[in-house]
Every structure is written in structure tokens, then in C-alpha cells.
Scaffold this active site. Structure first.
Site, mmCIF file in Angstrom:
data_model
loop_
_atom_site.group_PDB
_atom_site.id
_atom_site.type_symbol
_atom_site.label_atom_id
_atom_site.label_comp_id
_atom_site.label_asym_id
_atom_site.label_seq_id
_atom_site.Cartn_x
_atom_site.Cartn_y
_atom_site.Cartn_z
ATOM 1 N N ALA A 1 0.656 -1.121 0.011
ATOM 2 C CA ALA A 1 0.015 0.052 -0.013
ATOM 3 C C ALA A 1 0.967 1.322 0.069
ATOM 4 O O ALA A 1 0.495 2.349 -0.600
ATOM 5 C CB ALA A 1 -0.999 0.121 1.169
ATOM 6 N N ASN B 1 -6.905 2.896 10.352
ATOM 7 C CA ASN B 1 -6.261 1.707 10.686
ATOM 8 C C ASN B 1 -6.135 1.649 12.458
ATOM 9 O O ASN B 1 -6.295 0.673 12.952
ATOM 10 C CB ASN B 1 -4.687 1.665 10.232
ATOM 11 N N SER C 1 -2.750 -3.694 0.362
ATOM 12 C CA SER C 1 -1.792 -4.548 0.695
ATOM 13 C C SER C 1 -2.307 -5.903 0.868
ATOM 14 O O SER C 1 -3.329 -6.019 1.516
ATOM 15 C CB SER C 1 -0.927 -3.881 1.955
ATOM 16 N N ALA C 2 -1.501 -6.974 0.519
ATOM 17 C CA ALA C 2 -2.066 -8.401 0.723
ATOM 18 C C ALA C 2 -1.998 -8.907 2.272
ATOM 19 O O ALA C 2 -2.787 -9.584 2.619
ATOM 20 C CB ALA C 2 -1.303 -9.286 -0.285
ATOM 21 N N HIS C 3 -0.991 -8.199 2.871
ATOM 22 C CA HIS C 3 -0.632 -8.880 4.181
ATOM 23 C C HIS C 3 -1.863 -8.643 5.333
ATOM 24 O O HIS C 3 -1.667 -8.666 6.418
ATOM 25 C CB HIS C 3 0.733 -8.494 4.775
ATOM 26 N N CYS D 1 3.639 2.336 13.748
ATOM 27 C CA CYS D 1 4.772 3.232 13.484
ATOM 28 C C CYS D 1 4.776 4.250 14.730
ATOM 29 O O CYS D 1 5.928 4.386 14.956
ATOM 30 C CB CYS D 1 4.549 3.916 12.128
HETATM 31 C C1 PLP Z 1 -0.806 -1.085 6.905
HETATM 32 C C2 PLP Z 1 -1.461 0.374 6.025
HETATM 33 C C3 PLP Z 1 -0.673 0.658 5.135
HETATM 34 C C4 PLP Z 1 0.567 0.383 4.924
HETATM 35 O O1 PLP Z 1 0.778 -0.905 3.972
HETATM 36 P P1 PLP Z 1 2.149 -1.647 3.618
HETATM 37 O O2 PLP Z 1 1.799 -2.810 3.213
HETATM 38 O O3 PLP Z 1 3.019 -1.195 4.848
HETATM 39 O O4 PLP Z 1 2.799 -0.592 2.704
HETATM 40 C C5 PLP Z 1 -1.320 1.972 4.569
HETATM 41 N N1 PLP Z 1 -2.396 2.558 4.888
HETATM 42 C C6 PLP Z 1 -3.031 1.800 6.045
HETATM 43 C C7 PLP Z 1 -4.264 2.171 6.202
HETATM 44 C C8 PLP Z 1 -2.495 0.549 6.583
HETATM 45 O O5 PLP Z 1 -3.202 -0.059 7.379
#
Ligand code: PLP
Length: 386
Positions: free
Chosen positions: A73, A153, A201-203, A328
Site C-alpha cells: 500500500a 487503521n 496490501s495483501a498482508h 509506527c
Molecule cells: C498497513 C497500512 C498501510 C501500509 O501498508 P504497507 O503494506 O506497509 O505498505 C497503509 N495504509 C493503511 C491504512 C494501513 O493500515
């Protein structure tokens, strides 16, 4: 029950075993480069990528040709914002975003400001939602992009995405949404919503780390942006570099599982979340951060009064994987910028804990967490250490 209990699914999720299984052949037997169109190794890889692209597009009701693979992402957001700015800075240099966005958006804005962009950071109401009238009045003739996240998030708060899409469309402005937390948790349909660019993002949906996508609308309007990675011209020139075939295959599998099992998973997760939240809010001075209804079913963000949230967190972290604010910001010990934007003072923001649940959590784990918090709070009242 395995310890520690994992309740940090908004930071990342484990790979579903079915996802891992789908990926494994693409590390060894099926190792071809999807761009090698001269032989069978390349054809197999390209075919696998094609299927995955369809699965991923299906989750958002997009056309497969509108999906561009990236490393996640963060990269998708960088590509979208920098790419649009570079493409359109001759027409305008004004971008509208929100103060509660993820760092990937906010830090990209800072970068663009150094290149001459003017950014309006919309405030949020105490419940985390933006005021649509404020969005409308922030629009200028030189506004080229509106960037608003789908779901937050830290709090799970869902912005009024449909209304924002309509406002963007009525004003002929491109609309980018960071949907990283929304995908796989709630239905997302890029046709219904006037979203032009969507990052994820996939994870975060039981897929592997290091793979993500940017949806780039091709019709009505056809979005144009400047690539930020130059090279072999993969992904229709938007993102050069050899495709991460195992990651893409895993992403595809994760997306198709997420679509098929979303309703069932979310029913279970929201029930666990509600039980946890109800019990935690019984503690003296505990209060919920963010709108109680317009939000994801997977998270509860609670400020515990009269205790040091950081100390409480440290006590709990031995047995429960949770975070204060975003992953973070918890590393930097800064109070969450999201909670501060919602009007919390430093102290209440420090005292906030995010419990984010996922499909592998159980009722037993929820009961364990409630018990641990209760125990930790009692000890804090008595001022005991450890
Ligand atoms: C986790 C997250 C991202 C960043 O995703 P990455 O896989 O670390 O690049 C960006 N935006 C939101 C809302 C997220 O939860």
C-alpha cells in the site's frame, strides 16, 4: 490457547495456510519470469499472474487491466500521489487530504510540498469523521486530487466514501482512497463509488507481505499518471520490475478467500470485538475512541483513564500482542496523530490501546484479554509494579 494472544491484526495478519500452499510451487518448480514470453516457464508464470489479477480485481469489482501490482500500500500511495502530481502539476498543485491519514499518505504529502504542492489537511470531528461541507469548501479551481482513506487503521472509522466520491466527481477532481484496512472486511465496489485510485496490501488480508496493488481507473475518466519506477515497462509501464509471482499468486488466493468468506468471518469477529469492547468499557473511565457505528467490525480503540497507557500496555504486552495507536507511532512513543486530530489531549492519546481482531481469534482469547486488562488495571490502582 497459545501465548501471547495476537490482537494486532490491523498491523498485519498471518498468511492463511491455503494462501501459502498456493504460493509454494511458484518459488521452485514454477519459477518463470512472467515477462519471458518465449518459453513455457514464462507462460506458466504469466497465466498464474493473470488468474490472480482477476481474483484481486473481483474483490473490488474492477477490471483486471485496472490492477497494477506494487510492493504494498505504501508504494501504491506513493505512485498514485506522486504520479498524479507529476502528471497534473501544470493544471494545478492543490491536494486535499485528512489529518488522520496513514503516514504513507501524510509523508508523501510532505514530500510533495517540497516540490511545490499545496496541501489542505482537513480536520476531523471528535468521532473521527470528516465534515463534508469542509471538504466542499476546501476545493479550489487548482485542486487536482482528493485523498481520503476508506477505513482508519487505528480506530476503524469509515469515512463517507460514497459522498466524497460524488463530490470529487461533480468537481472533476481525481479521488484516491487508501483502502488497505477496508479490503476483505467490508464490501468495496469501485463502480458504485467514484473512486479513481485505490491502494491496498495483501498482508492485511491473510496474504503475504511485500505485495500490494494500485487500482487505476481506465474509463470515465481514464486516469493518467507518471510512473515512479523506470525500467522494463511491466504493468503497462506504470511499475517496472520483474513481477513477484509467488506474492501475486498468494495475493490472488487471499483476495478470493476474503471475498468468499467475508460475511461469515466478519460475523464471528464482530461478535468477539463487541464482547471485548463491552467488557473493557465497564472499567472506570474507559472510553471508546472513534464513531461507535461507522467503523470496521474488527477493532476497538479504548483510552483507559487515570493510568499510564504506556505502562498498562507494557504490562499487557507480555501476554497480548496489541498496540497503542499505529505500529509506527508506537515505536516512536509519539502520541497518535489520529487520536490527537480527534481532539484527545496527549495524555488520553497516550492512554489509548488498539485491540484489532482477526479470523483466528477465539472466545477463550477474548476472555483471557479481559481478565488480563482487569488484573493490570487493579494493580495500577494499587500502584504495584509487575
Ligand atoms: C498497513 C497500512 C498501510 C501500509 O501498508 P504497507 O503494506 O506497509 O505498505 C497503509 N495504509 C493503511 C491504512 C494501513 O493500515
Amino acid at each position: 490457547m497459545n501465548l501471547p494472544v495476537y490482537m494486532d491484526y490491523h498491523a498485519t495478519t498471518p498468511c492463511d495456510s491455503r494462501v501459502l500452499e498456493a504460493m509454494l510451487p511458484y518459488f521452485s518448480q514454477q519459477f518463470g519470469n512472467a515477462a519471458s514470453q518465449g518459453h513455457v516457464f514464462g507462460w506458466h508464470a504469466a497465466e498464474a499472474v493473470k488468474i490472480a489479477r482477476e481474483e484481486i480485481a473481483g474483490l473490488l469489482n474492477a477490471d483486471p487491466s485496472e490492477i497494477i501490482f506494487t510492493s504494498g500500500a505504501t508504494e501504491s500511495i506513493n505512485l498514485a500521489m506522486k504520479g498524479v502530481f507529476e502528471m497534473m502539476s501544470g493544471r494545478g498543485r492543490h491536494i486535499i487530504t485528512v489529518s488522520t491519514e496513514h503516514r504513507a499518505v501524510l509523508d508523501t504529502c510532505r514530500h510533495l510540498e517540497k516540490l511545490g504542492a499545496e496541501i489542505s489537511y482537513l480536520p476531523v470531528l471528535p468521532n473521527g469523521l470528516i465534515n463534508l461541507d469542509e471538504l466542499k469548501s476546501a476545493i479550489r479551481p487548482d485542486t487536482i486530487l482528493i485523498t481520503v482513506m476508506y477505513a482508519n487503521n487505528e480506530t476503524g472509522v469509515l469515512q463517507p466514501i460514497h459522498e466524497i466520491g460524488k463530490i470529487a466527481k461533480d468537481n472533476g477532481i481525481l479521488f484516491l482512497s487508501d483502502a488497505t484496512q477496508a479490503l476483505g472486511k467490508i464490501p468495496v465496489n469501485v463502480i458504485d463509488i467514484g473512486i479513481d485510485l485505490l491502494a491496498y496490501s495483501a498482508h492485511k488480508l491473510y496474504g503475504p507481505k511485500g505485495i500490494g496493488a494500485l487500482y487505476i481507473r481506465r474509463r470515465n475518466p481514464r486516469v493518467r499518471l507518471i510512473a515512479q519506477m523506470d525500467g522494463g515497462g511491466q504493468e503497462r509501464g506504470f511499475r517496472s520490475g520483474t513481477l513477484n509471482v509467488p506474492g501475486i499468486v498468494g495475493f490472488g488466493k487471499a483476495a478470493s478467500l476474503a471475498g468468499a468468506e467475508m460475511e461469515e468471518n466478519m460475523k464471528l469477529i464482530s461478535r468477539l470485538r463487541d464482547e471485548l469492547e463491552w467488557a473493557l468499557l465497564q472499567f472506570d473511565g474507559a472510553r471508546l475512541n472513534g464513531h461507535s457505528r461507522n467503523r470496521l467490525p474488527t477493532v476497538t480503540n479504548i483510552s483507559f483513564a487515570d493510568t499510564s497507557g504506556q505502562h498498562l500496555l507494557e504490562t499487557l504486552l507480555k501476554d497480548i500482542a496489541i498496540s497503542s495507536g499505529s505500529a509506527c507511532s508506537s515505536a516512536s512513543l509519539e502520541p497518535s496523530h489520529v487520536l490527537k486530530a480527534m481532539g484527545l489531549n496527549d495524555e488520553s492519546a497516550y492512554h489509548a490501546i488498539r485491540f484489532s481482531l482477526g479470523k483466528y481469534n477465539t472466545r477463550e482469547e477474548v476472555d483471557f484479554v479481559i481478565e488480563k486488562v482487569s488484573y493490570a488495571l487493579k494493580r495500577q490502582v494499587l500502584n504495584l509494579k509487575n
